[in-house]
Design a protein around this motif. Structure first.
Motif, PDB file in Angstrom:
ATOM      1  N   VAL A   1       0.868  -1.175   0.000  1.00 43.18           N
ATOM      2  CA  VAL A   1       0.000   0.000   0.000  1.00 43.18           C
ATOM      3  C   VAL A   1       0.905   1.227   0.000  1.00 43.18           C
ATOM      4  N   TYR A   2       0.762   2.039  -1.030  1.00 45.92           N
ATOM      5  CA  TYR A   2       1.609   3.219  -1.212  1.00 45.92           C
ATOM      6  C   TYR A   2       0.934   4.453  -0.630  1.00 45.92           C
TER       7      TYR A   2
ATOM      8  N   ARG B   1       3.461   0.694   3.180  1.00 51.99           N
ATOM      9  CA  ARG B   1       3.202  -0.407   4.103  1.00 51.99           C
ATOM     10  C   ARG B   1       3.009  -1.667   3.276  1.00 51.99           C
ATOM     11  N   ALA B   2       3.501  -2.773   3.808  1.00 51.24           N
ATOM     12  CA  ALA B   2       3.360  -4.040   3.102  1.00 51.24           C
ATOM     13  C   ALA B   2       2.953  -5.120   4.078  1.00 51.24           C
ATOM     14  N   SER B   3       2.223  -6.086   3.565  1.00 48.46           N
ATOM     15  CA  SER B   3       1.851  -7.277   4.315  1.00 48.46           C
ATOM     16  C   SER B   3       2.402  -8.475   3.541  1.00 48.46           C
TER      17      SER B   3
ATOM     18  N   THR C   1       1.880 -13.936   9.122  1.00 52.69           N
ATOM     19  CA  THR C   1       1.716 -12.657   8.442  1.00 52.69           C
ATOM     20  C   THR C   1       2.621 -11.640   9.113  1.00 52.69           C
ATOM     21  N   PHE C   2       3.429 -10.988   8.279  1.00 58.41           N
ATOM     22  CA  PHE C   2       4.325  -9.935   8.739  1.00 58.41           C
ATOM     23  C   PHE C   2       3.875  -8.621   8.127  1.00 58.41           C
ATOM     24  N   GLU C   3       4.046  -7.545   8.855  1.00 60.38           N
ATOM     25  CA  GLU C   3       3.817  -6.206   8.317  1.00 60.38           C
ATOM     26  C   GLU C   3       5.163  -5.507   8.237  1.00 60.38           C
ATOM     27  N   ALA C   4       5.351  -4.778   7.174  1.00 54.53           N
ATOM     28  CA  ALA C   4       6.579  -4.004   6.994  1.00 54.53           C
ATOM     29  C   ALA C   4       6.208  -2.571   6.661  1.00 54.53           C
ATOM     30  N   GLU C   5       7.092  -1.655   7.030  1.00 54.32           N
ATOM     31  CA  GLU C   5       6.908  -0.238   6.711  1.00 54.32           C
ATOM     32  C   GLU C   5       8.199   0.337   6.176  1.00 54.32           C
ATOM     33  N   VAL C   6       8.057   1.216   5.203  1.00 48.86           N
ATOM     34  CA  VAL C   6       9.170   2.015   4.697  1.00 48.86           C
ATOM     35  C   VAL C   6       8.894   3.436   5.159  1.00 48.86           C
ATOM     36  N   ARG C   7       9.776   3.934   6.015  1.00 50.23           N
ATOM     37  CA  ARG C   7       9.554   5.235   6.651  1.00 50.23           C
ATOM     38  C   ARG C   7      10.750   6.147   6.362  1.00 50.23           C
TER      39      ARG C   7
END
Length: 146
Positions: free
Chosen positions: A59-60, A101-103, A85-91
């Motif tokens: 999700v951009y 954000r990515a799942s 399930t992992f969540e990732a963020e690019v900050r």
């Protein structure tokens, strides 16, 4: 993990190419497992099970460009019967909130049969111990919270 966006990751507009975010998310998940002392449980050379990527959702929120410095982090969002399930963020360091954000959903698989099998209890317990109760959980449908 902190990284500076290299020129090789950007498109003709100077923004990170959308496909690169999947690699960033997977790198962040692996770094999370390493930092948590859990990477040996997922190493195909030392485990009788394998974990295959089943789904990735990105999700951009805003573009990230060449030479920007970003923190890419991951956490456990959910431990299911046969999936993780992992969540990732690019900050971006100079930004306000996550840019992306990515799942990432992994399925536990028996390599001999290539069939889904339950996540072992010792893996489930170790991953559950890393979860932060104060963190915002992922939406149950539609991927990570926006």
């Amino acid at each position: 993990m902190r990284t500076r966006i290299p020129f090789s990751d950007v498109d003709m507009h100077g923004n990170v190419h959308n496909g690169r975010y999947v690699a960033y998310a997977e790198d962040a998940v692996n770094e999370f497992l390493r930092e948590s002392g859990l990477s040996d449980r997922f190493d195909p050379r030392s485990s009788e099970l394998a974990y295959h990527v089943k789904k990735v959702e990105v999700v951009y929120q805003r573009p990230v460009g060449f030479d920007e410095v970003v923190d890419v982090t991951a956490r456990v969002a959910r431990v299911g019967r046969t999936s993780l399930t992992f969540e990732a963020e690019v900050r971006p360091l100079d930004g306000d909130g996550p840019a992306v954000r990515a799942s990432v959903v992994w399925v536990c698989v028996d390599p001999a049969t290539r069939s889904a099998v339950p996540v072992p209890d010792h893996v489930r317990d170790a991953l559950t111990a890393t979860t932060d109760p104060a963190a915002t959980p992922a939406a149950t449908s539609g991927g990570p919270a926006a």
